[in-house]
Design an enzyme around this catalytic site. Structure first.
Site, PDB file in Angstrom:
ATOM      1  N   SER A   1       0.352  -0.074   5.619  1.00  0.00           N
ATOM      2  CA  SER A   1      -0.997  -0.514   5.253  1.00  0.00           C
ATOM      3  C   SER A   1      -1.127  -2.019   4.768  1.00  0.00           C
ATOM      4  CB  SER A   1      -1.481   0.599   4.012  1.00  0.00           C
ATOM      5  OG  SER A   1      -0.667   0.284   3.003  1.00  0.00           O
TER       6      SER A   1
ATOM      7  N   ASP B   1      -6.845  -0.047  -6.470  1.00  0.00           N
ATOM      8  CA  ASP B   1      -5.662   0.857  -6.760  1.00  0.00           C
ATOM      9  C   ASP B   1      -4.486  -0.096  -7.334  1.00  0.00           C
ATOM     10  OD1 ASP B   1      -4.798  -0.923  -4.532  1.00  0.00           O
ATOM     11  OD2 ASP B   1      -4.966   0.816  -3.127  1.00  0.00           O
TER      12      ASP B   1
ATOM     13  N   HIS C   1      -2.845  -2.744  -3.195  1.00  0.00           N
ATOM     14  CA  HIS C   1      -3.350  -3.410  -1.797  1.00  0.00           C
ATOM     15  C   HIS C   1      -4.024  -4.787  -2.219  1.00  0.00           C
ATOM     16  CE1 HIS C   1      -2.893   0.732  -0.529  1.00  0.00           C
ATOM     17  NE2 HIS C   1      -2.259   0.205   0.467  1.00  0.00           N
TER      18      HIS C   1
END
Length: 241
Positions: A63, A212, A215
């Site tokens: 990701s 979070d 990221h």
């Protein structure tokens, strides 16, 4: 880069074992912090593809490559491509980032990804390992999977740039001692380029990280691309020789 003051990052890794894994692909619903593009996004949009022979780069990762939580065109591969264009390099950076991939999954799909490109790439950016540390997979397994991928790329005579990962200190000194050296060790063994820690320069800075704490924001990604693109450009130059 030492993770040092990135205690929030370490807590996120331990408290949410699927933060990198449960994010969806790059076309997932966008996070709130992606609603307003980062200032550098406007500058990126103004960059046009230069003339010259095309260089093909495969960005193969999770990701952190796929562009979780940011708008289309703002992923790390997108931003690196624009910086290469700005440097006069006609490069196409194919985004093969899949959110949730551990190194074992990457090992399984690497051949498929390579075989479905229009031609052999001039460079592979290999960025996996974040989900391994989130799930606390044995560093020996992570190393073996990355080793196998590098061996496959060497067999195909494709240059590689590794983008490394670091384990948070609170996983314990034994885990850190077995995990962190994986990337420099393998880079040396396979004569690969090495960007030691993909989140270097952004981790621990709230304005550059999403809620979070794992990221990067669009602006954080831009800063990573600023640091990474010259290294990619250098490897593409070396690959021509």
């Amino acid at each position: 880069m030492r993770i040092g003051n990135a205690s929030r990052y370490a807590a996120a890794l331990l408290a949410a074992p699927a933060l990198l894994g449960g994010c969806g692909r790059a076309d997932a619903p966008q996070a709130e912090n992606a609603a307003t593009p980062a200032p550098s996004a406007t500058a990126d949009a103004a960059v046009v593809r230069p003339q010259g022979p095309e260089r093909l780069v495969l960005a193969f990762g999770d990701s952190l490559y796929a562009g979780y939580g940011v708008g289309r065109g703002l992923s790390l591969p997108d931003r690196v491509q624009k910086r290469l264009w700005a440097a006069g390099i006609n490069a196409t950076v194919v985004n093969a980032g899949v959110s949730g991939d551990i190194t074992a999954a990457g090992r399984q799909r690497l051949g498929f990804a390579l075989d479905n490109l229009p031609r052999k790439p001039d460079l592979v950016m290999l960025g996996l390992g974040g989900n391994d540390v989130l799930r606390q997979i044995s560093p020996a397994e992570t190393r073996a999977n990355l080793d196998a991928m590098l061996a496959e790329l060497k067999k195909r005579q494709i240059p590689v740039m590794l983008t490394g990962m670091r384990a948070p200190p609170n996983l314990g000194p034994d885990f850190v001692a077995r995990f962190d050296p994986i990337w420099p060790d393998l880079a040396k063994r396979y004569d690969a380029g090495l960007y030691p820690f993909i989140l270097d320069g952004v981790i621990g800075t709230p304005a550059l990280m999403q809620a979070d704490h794992v990221h990067p924001t669009a602006e954080g990604i831009a800063k990573i691309a600023d640091r990474m693109a010259p290294m990619v450009a250098g490897q593409l130059q070396d690959a021509k020789r």
